[in-house]
Design a protein around this motif. Structure first.
Motif, mmCIF file in Angstrom:
data_model
loop_
_atom_site.group_PDB
_atom_site.id
_atom_site.type_symbol
_atom_site.label_atom_id
_atom_site.label_comp_id
_atom_site.label_asym_id
_atom_site.label_seq_id
_atom_site.Cartn_x
_atom_site.Cartn_y
_atom_site.Cartn_z
ATOM 1 N N VAL A 126 33.157 27.295 51.097
ATOM 2 C CA VAL A 126 34.086 28.428 50.995
ATOM 3 C C VAL A 126 34.033 29.038 49.598
ATOM 4 O O VAL A 126 34.007 30.269 49.442
ATOM 5 N N MET A 127 34.030 28.209 48.567
ATOM 6 C CA MET A 127 34.028 28.726 47.204
ATOM 7 C C MET A 127 32.727 29.470 46.888
ATOM 8 O O MET A 127 32.731 30.483 46.178
ATOM 9 N N LYS A 128 31.618 28.993 47.421
ATOM 10 C CA LYS A 128 30.344 29.692 47.218
ATOM 11 C C LYS A 128 30.404 31.077 47.857
ATOM 12 O O LYS A 128 29.906 32.062 47.288
ATOM 13 N N THR A 129 31.051 31.154 49.014
ATOM 14 C CA THR A 129 31.191 32.435 49.697
ATOM 15 C C THR A 129 32.136 33.360 48.932
ATOM 16 O O THR A 129 31.879 34.567 48.801
ATOM 17 N N ALA A 130 33.221 32.796 48.417
ATOM 18 C CA ALA A 130 34.157 33.600 47.626
ATOM 19 C C ALA A 130 33.461 34.202 46.408
ATOM 20 O O ALA A 130 33.645 35.387 46.088
ATOM 21 N N ARG A 131 32.648 33.397 45.752
ATOM 22 C CA ARG A 131 31.916 33.896 44.579
ATOM 23 C C ARG A 131 30.979 35.030 44.976
ATOM 24 O O ARG A 131 30.859 36.032 44.260
ATOM 25 N N ALA A 132 30.316 34.890 46.129
ATOM 26 C CA ALA A 132 29.421 35.950 46.607
ATOM 27 C C ALA A 132 30.191 37.227 46.916
ATOM 28 O O ALA A 132 29.648 38.333 46.796
ATOM 29 N N GLU A 133 31.474 37.092 47.278
ATOM 30 C CA GLU A 133 32.338 38.232 47.557
ATOM 31 C C GLU A 133 32.909 38.838 46.275
ATOM 32 O O GLU A 133 33.648 39.820 46.325
ATOM 33 N N GLY A 134 32.589 38.219 45.134
ATOM 34 C CA GLY A 134 33.091 38.716 43.863
ATOM 35 C C GLY A 134 34.511 38.302 43.563
ATOM 36 O O GLY A 134 35.197 38.948 42.752
ATOM 37 N N VAL A 135 34.954 37.218 44.198
ATOM 38 C CA VAL A 135 36.327 36.735 44.027
ATOM 39 C C VAL A 135 36.326 35.463 43.187
ATOM 40 O O VAL A 135 35.454 34.596 43.353
ATOM 41 N N ASP A 136 37.313 35.336 42.301
ATOM 42 C CA ASP A 136 37.503 34.145 41.480
ATOM 43 C C ASP A 136 38.791 33.471 41.934
ATOM 44 O O ASP A 136 39.879 33.793 41.440
#
Length: 339
Positions: free
Chosen positions: A223-233
């Motif tokens: 999930v965190m890898k996907t969030a990073r790809a979405e530009g979210v911290d």
């Protein structure tokens, strides 16, 4: 605004908000699809039970077919997979200058914005422990993080007004300019919570079990890898530390976060997730597709493989359909993905 706050969904989240607001003198009207619950809330009152506080409060409540009028403030508090249906019913009751606040788990703000417009959508993050026990009864298991924010990051008068309302219920409620950071953080934690529902063990037992740690950590990392790809911290809350599950983080911080989550969940009267109750008690479909499945879909668009998330969705579906029981063996079907 003189019209009542309309809460669509008077269950664990919406019911508690309605009871606290009504007790404080805020005009509230709740909508729910369970006639016995509607009658109890409007009649003898909604009973809030548990270690946080116990009280009974009459809260006006109707079924969707009984609702009339339009409302400037609608709090949507239904399960994620009921969002589309609820929006179809509530939109005719949304005032021209009104908005919908999502007090749900998942990325439902995206769905709401597509339906009523991004400028009429507000996001919220809730992590307090609550369960719908039966008609007119809700367990309030523990206080936890509550956050509100506009989906475009702006802070408006309406956001500040809703923040003040949330502070009636949770004095430590946060007003943020980055609601997506909290929503994605909850998705990482939520994926692990879905995994805890694969067995009958409590949340604490799951987070404290070293044998389950690798699968739980792996889910959060996807999930965190996907969030990073979405530009979210993603932001931290209540023992969940997103940075501990980033691709470049080691096992030590991830294991510490699991320990912190075990401690946090050991202090609540809500020992199991609402997901567990859906599967074991209420025998109904869970929110696994709009909470876990949607992350796997977003990840795929970024070229990210999420084998643990995809397997988790399949296992939850197996339990929903009666093809698997809730057991440690079922949980460790996740662990096999890591081999």
């Amino acid at each position: 605004m003189d019209d009542p706050v309309l809460i669509w969904g008077a269950g664990a989240i919406g019911g508690i908000l309605g009871a606290y607001w009504a007790r404080a003198g805020v005009p509230v009207l709740m909508v729910d699809i369970v006639p016995d619950h509607v009658a109890a809330c409007s009649g003898e009152g909604l009973m809030i039970q548990g270690p946080v506080e116990e009280f009974q409060q009459v809260v006006p409540c109707v079924t969707p077919d009984e609702l009339t009028g339009t409302y400037s403030r609608i709090v949507l508090a239904v399960k994620a997979h009921a969002t589309q249906g609820a929006l179809a019913q509530l939109t005719p009751h949304l005032a021209a200058d009104g908005y919908v606040l999502s007090a749900q788990n998942g990325l439902n703000e995206r769905v709401i914005a597509q339906h009523v417009g991004a400028d009429r959508t507000i996001g919220a993050f809730v992590n307090y422990g609550a369960d719908w026990i039966g008609p007119g009864r809700i367990l309030f298991g523990n206080r936890a993080a509550v956050v509100i924010g506009e989906i475009d990051g702006e802070i408006r008068a309406r956001t500040q007004a809703m923040h003040r309302l949330l502070q009636i219920f949770e004095p430590e409620a946060v007003l943020t300019q980055d609601i997506w950071a909290y929503l994605w953080g909850k998705l990482g934690y939520g994926a692990m919570l879905f995994a805890t529902a694969l067995s009958a063990d409590s949340m604490t037992e799951n987070f404290a079990d070293p044998a389950r740690g690798p699968a739980l950590i792996g889910l959060a990392r996807e999930v965190m890898k996907t969030a990073r790809a979405e530009g979210v911290d993603p932001k931290a809350f209540n023992g969940f530390e997103p940075s501990a599950f980033m691709p470049d983080a080691g096992d030590v911080p991830a294991l510490q976060s699991l320990t912190d989550l075990a401690v946090f969940n050991s202090k609540t009267a809500k020992t199991h997730t609402g997901i567990y109750r859906d599967l074991a008690v209420r025998k109904r479909k869970t929110e696994v597709d709009p909470q876990v499945g949607v992350v796997a879909q977003i990840a795929a668009r970024h070229g990210i493989d999420t084998p643990l998330l995809r397997r988790l969705v399949a296992l939850i579906h197996d339990i929903e359909n009666g093809h698997r029981d809730m057991s440690a063996d079922t949980f460790h079907e996740l662990t096999k993905v890591l081999v």
